[in-house]
Scaffold this motif. Structure first.
Motif, PDB file in Angstrom:
ATOM      1  N   SER A  54     -51.017  33.106 -50.696  1.00  0.00           N
ATOM      2  CA  SER A  54     -50.213  31.940 -51.068  1.00  0.00           C
ATOM      3  C   SER A  54     -49.693  32.069 -52.491  1.00  0.00           C
ATOM      4  O   SER A  54     -48.567  31.669 -52.797  1.00  0.00           O
TER       5      SER A  54
ATOM      6  N   GLY B  23     -45.134  21.449 -52.943  1.00  0.00           N
ATOM      7  CA  GLY B  23     -46.424  21.903 -52.453  1.00  0.00           C
ATOM      8  C   GLY B  23     -47.498  20.841 -52.554  1.00  0.00           C
ATOM      9  O   GLY B  23     -48.425  20.801 -51.741  1.00  0.00           O
TER      10      GLY B  23
ATOM     11  N   THR C  38     -45.844  31.747 -53.970  1.00  0.00           N
ATOM     12  CA  THR C  38     -45.522  30.785 -55.028  1.00  0.00           C
ATOM     13  C   THR C  38     -44.927  31.481 -56.248  1.00  0.00           C
ATOM     14  O   THR C  38     -43.939  31.014 -56.827  1.00  0.00           O
TER      15      THR C  38
ATOM     16  N   LEU D 130     -42.173  25.118 -47.585  1.00  0.00           N
ATOM     17  CA  LEU D 130     -43.339  24.840 -48.411  1.00  0.00           C
ATOM     18  C   LEU D 130     -43.990  23.516 -48.023  1.00  0.00           C
ATOM     19  O   LEU D 130     -45.216  23.378 -48.063  1.00  0.00           O
TER      20      LEU D 130
ATOM     21  N   VAL E 213     -41.101  23.749 -56.688  1.00  0.00           N
ATOM     22  CA  VAL E 213     -41.992  24.543 -55.850  1.00  0.00           C
ATOM     23  C   VAL E 213     -43.392  23.940 -55.877  1.00  0.00           C
ATOM     24  O   VAL E 213     -44.036  23.776 -54.833  1.00  0.00           O
ATOM     25  N   ALA E 214     -43.872  23.585 -57.068  1.00  0.00           N
ATOM     26  CA  ALA E 214     -45.193  22.965 -57.189  1.00  0.00           C
ATOM     27  C   ALA E 214     -45.190  21.530 -56.673  1.00  0.00           C
ATOM     28  O   ALA E 214     -46.143  21.085 -56.028  1.00  0.00           O
TER      29      ALA E 214
ATOM     30  N   THR F 171     -41.107  30.861 -57.523  1.00  0.00           N
ATOM     31  CA  THR F 171     -40.971  30.190 -58.805  1.00  0.00           C
ATOM     32  C   THR F 171     -40.115  31.014 -59.770  1.00  0.00           C
ATOM     33  O   THR F 171     -39.183  30.488 -60.407  1.00  0.00           O
TER      34      THR F 171
ATOM     35  N   THR G 176     -55.074  32.644 -57.729  1.00  0.00           N
ATOM     36  CA  THR G 176     -53.654  32.299 -57.769  1.00  0.00           C
ATOM     37  C   THR G 176     -53.017  32.788 -59.058  1.00  0.00           C
ATOM     38  O   THR G 176     -51.847  33.186 -59.078  1.00  0.00           O
TER      39      THR G 176
END
Length: 432
Positions: free
Chosen positions: A27, A55, A31, A114, A51-52, A35, A155
């Protein structure tokens, strides 16, 4: 409520943890590349932060329901369903981008993908955390929580540098396929644990529906104000931490480029790995709340200095220390919630805790992007209003206003921590 008759060996948790770790890496690859691509194409901090934001938003809406489901059904089965169906969103993004056209041209459908992934993966967080109480004994909780911190750090630890390397040799779409493969590995690991644990939480009567469980979780928090206050305080902390998570990306990309950004993020996140391993070997035994306050008092100045310094090596060192200090914060908070909540309500409370804290992240991501783009960045461009004053400290040019905003978040985190140390309800929380 029926629980396990005896605790299973620690290796079952290890299998579950390895599967979650692999999924987190996959993942993180998706991301990172999305991003970086959006920011390089648009130069907008807010669009990049979408994007965040996308999500998080479905998880905020779905996590209380997910927490109720976790207390009502087999937690390993929910992990399998959540991880499996989350891959549908990645597949949608893949088919939109396989023509190698710019990501910004398909922004709506990318965000839709997403969203789909986030909806189904929302049940995995409370299910995974609640499974700890099924598998392990209380004296293993802190060790397991620290290992999950290592998982979370992947991450930033593994995915960025791996994605930076892969982007040199393959298109974005092939990286998305790698993410899909990691989901398959995760499903296998979770299934192995599921078949090893025959007993699982079941409700006493199937006439009680999921909505009842959802309301009971809310009622439990109202009847336990100390736990609710702890969750609210956690959310306040995540609000300020969210600023640096969003804003560090444009600062480092503008300063040194995406390749260096990935490397810095990996080195910084190794702080979570190093201190996570340390706590796994020597678990925290007491003074959990004091450790929360000390680690946050330390983290605040690190955030402030990251914004002020315009040197990539020094920023990397401060970020390493920041990520490391947050391990102590998160492990201690996780333990405090776990020992102050009855196990039969744990999934519901964790669902609400995740919901409230992630909503704080959402507000942070939205406000950080908008503040950076429309207010702070214009202040510190060349010949900007603050270029001749504060600009002597922070520098001028692209994203230096963003750096100023990072430092302000660090100062506010210090103030919030000091306020927390004076709250009597927090200081009376049970620690054993």
């Amino acid at each position: 409520m029926k629980t396990l008759n005896k605790q299973k060996p620690f290796y079952l948790f290890l299998i579950l943890w390895i599967g979650a770790l692999i999924n987190t890496i996959g993942s993180g690859l998706t991301t990172f590349v999305l991003t970086v691509s959006i920011y390089q194409e648009t130069h907008s901090t807010f669009l990049m932060s979408l994007v965040a934001i996308i999500g998080l938003f479905p998880r905020i809406i779905c996590s209380p329901l997910a927490g109720a489901l976790v207390d009502q059904y087999d937690r390993r089965l929910l992990l399998i369903l959540g991880d499996g169906f989350s891959g549908l969103g990645v597949i949608l993004i893949y088919f939109q981008l396989k023509s190698h056209s710019p990501v910004s041209q398909h922004l709506f459908l990318v965000l839709l993908g997403l969203t789909i992934s986030a909806i189904f993966s929302s049940m995995t967080v409370p299910a995974l955390k609640a499974s700890i109480s099924d598998i392990l004994t209380q004296d293993q909780y802190a060790q397991a929580a620290s290992m999950l911190q290592i998982n979370d750090s992947a991450t930033y630890l593994i995915s960025p540098i791996l994605a930076s390397f892969l982007l040199r040799y393959m298109p974005l779409t092939q990286i998305l396929l790698i993410d899909c493969l990691t989901i398959i590995v995760t499903l296998i690991c979770t299934y192995l644990v599921k078949v090893s644990i025959r007993s699982h939480h079941t409700i006493e009567t199937h006439s009680i529906n999921t909505w009842f469980y959802l309301k009971e979780g809310n009622r439990y928090l109202k009847n336990h104000p100390n736990v609710l206050l702890l969750i609210v305080y956690l959310s306040l902390i995540t609000f300020f931490i969210g600023f640096i998570q969003v804003l560090i990306t444009p600062v480092l990309i503008d300063m040194a480029g995406p390749q260096v950004y990935g490397t810095v993020l990996t080195i910084a996140a190794s702080g979570m790995l190093v201190f996570g391993i340390y706590i796994s070997i020597r678990p925290i035994q007491k003074h959990y709340l004091k450790i929360v306050f000390i680690s946050l008092i330390f983290a605040g100045p690190m955030i402030m200095l990251i914004g002020m310094i315009n040197h990539i090596v020094i920023i990397t060192c401060f970020a390493f220390l920041l990520f490391g200090s947050l391990v102590f914060t998160n492990v201690s908070l996780d333990y405090l919630i776990r020992v102050n909540v009855s196990n039969e309500y744990l999934g519901r409370v964790l669902g609400w805790a995740f919901n409230i804290s992630q909503f704080a992240y959402l507000l942070s991501y939205i406000s950080a992007g908008l503040l950076a783009d429309h207010y702070f960045n214009p202040l510190l461009v060349n010949n900007g209003p603050l270029a001749s004053s504060i600009g002597k400290i922070f520098g001028t040019g692209p994203s230096r206003g963003t750096a100023l905003l990072i430092s302000l978040a660090g100062i506010l985190l210090i103030l919030a921590t000091i306020i927390g140390t004076q709250n009597k309800r927090l200081t009376t929380l049970k620690e054993q």
